[in-house]
Design a protein around this motif. Sequence first.
Motif, mmCIF file in Angstrom:
data_model
loop_
_atom_site.group_PDB
_atom_site.id
_atom_site.type_symbol
_atom_site.label_atom_id
_atom_site.label_comp_id
_atom_site.label_asym_id
_atom_site.label_seq_id
_atom_site.Cartn_x
_atom_site.Cartn_y
_atom_site.Cartn_z
ATOM 1 N N ARG A 27 0.812 -1.218 0.000
ATOM 2 C CA ARG A 27 0.000 0.000 0.000
ATOM 3 C C ARG A 27 0.846 1.269 0.000
ATOM 4 N NH1 ARG A 27 -5.259 -0.644 1.735
ATOM 5 N NH2 ARG A 27 -6.028 -2.600 0.860
ATOM 6 N N ARG A 121 -1.561 7.638 7.774
ATOM 7 C CA ARG A 121 -2.902 7.104 7.557
ATOM 8 C C ARG A 121 -2.941 5.577 7.711
ATOM 9 N NH1 ARG A 121 -6.607 5.538 3.629
ATOM 10 N NH2 ARG A 121 -5.027 5.075 2.067
ATOM 11 N N LEU A 122 -1.924 4.891 7.162
ATOM 12 C CA LEU A 122 -1.962 3.425 7.112
ATOM 13 C C LEU A 122 -1.313 2.745 8.312
ATOM 14 C CD1 LEU A 122 -1.168 2.730 3.347
ATOM 15 C CD2 LEU A 122 -3.392 2.878 4.472
ATOM 16 N N ARG A 126 -3.380 3.980 13.000
ATOM 17 C CA ARG A 126 -4.124 2.745 13.257
ATOM 18 C C ARG A 126 -3.917 2.266 14.689
ATOM 19 N NH1 ARG A 126 -7.287 1.940 8.569
ATOM 20 N NH2 ARG A 126 -6.262 3.330 7.109
ATOM 21 N N SER B 145 -7.322 -3.113 9.553
ATOM 22 C CA SER B 145 -7.695 -1.791 9.048
ATOM 23 C C SER B 145 -7.154 -1.574 7.638
ATOM 24 C CB SER B 145 -7.263 -0.694 10.004
ATOM 25 O OG SER B 145 -5.863 -0.645 10.107
ATOM 26 N N ASP B 149 -9.604 -0.762 4.433
ATOM 27 C CA ASP B 149 -9.326 0.470 3.687
ATOM 28 C C ASP B 149 -9.358 0.169 2.194
ATOM 29 O OD1 ASP B 149 -8.179 3.238 3.765
ATOM 30 O OD2 ASP B 149 -6.617 2.246 2.605
#
Lengths: 153, 153
Positions: A27, A121-122, A126, B145, B149
Amino acid sequence: MVLKGLTERELRAWRTSFEMLELLRTRIEQQLQASSGLSNADYTVLALLSEAPDRRMRVFELARGAGWEKSRMHHQLTRMGKRGLVIRERCGSRGMEAVITADGLAALRKAAPSHAQEVRRLFVDRLTPEELDQFAGLSATILDSLRADSSPG
Amino acid sequence: MVLKGLTERELRAWRTSFEMLELLRTRIEQQLQASSGLSNADYTVLALLSEAPDRRMRVFELARGAGWEKSRMHHQLTRMGKRGLVIRERCGSRGMEAVITADGLAALRKAAPSHAQEVRRLFVDRLTPEELDQFAGLSATILDSLRADSSPG
């Protein structure tokens, strides 16, 4: 198929961790590639060089900082050299050094803000701050022992 | 260079975690390659297929299980197909499926014991059982998560 030598619990722990790491890398790289054309590997090399004294490092140290084998780093530097992001210079008896170019530095600076946002964000967001510290602490424990371990390869 | 948008603490946590992951992957792969000629990627695909019903999976699901993009999985399956480890079959309207061959299963079984030992040596035994559970739990939180996503790519 159960891996001999690991209990079910240990195998589950390993697989969950490894799969998370693979997906996170995928990602993070998707965003990097889309926004800047850089791979995770490119970014790692540029970031390490940009922070080194005189923006240069011995290839051996650069490989160590990235957690790669030296041969992988040489291949990576060849590809990045063709794109004008780094150069390699022979340094007397000290072997080869890699140096970030002005273009490499510009590419890094362009990529950094949105990359940081994606890391936040990733990954960072989290976990709670306490969980993030825990995760980093356990990672540091593993990293230290990996470094102390002489490579079997 | 500080990544804008991350605090020093967050950046350190990310870098330690990412570097650990890179070094762990490198070391695990060194042992795999030396003992069996398989890469981490080969091993992941063989292990997933060996455990699936009828030892076959849709390429889409296989990619998901590995944490990769579908295009990466297709490239990987092409390489493994040339070595006789897997085959791909079209399955009506359900798209492509990957199937492990007898040779693929034999390669996996040959590689598994020493791979398990190396996973134990480099990862499992570096942490206490409680720390291992912690690490796996945090990894599961991040993994869940990431899966929830929708990919930006």
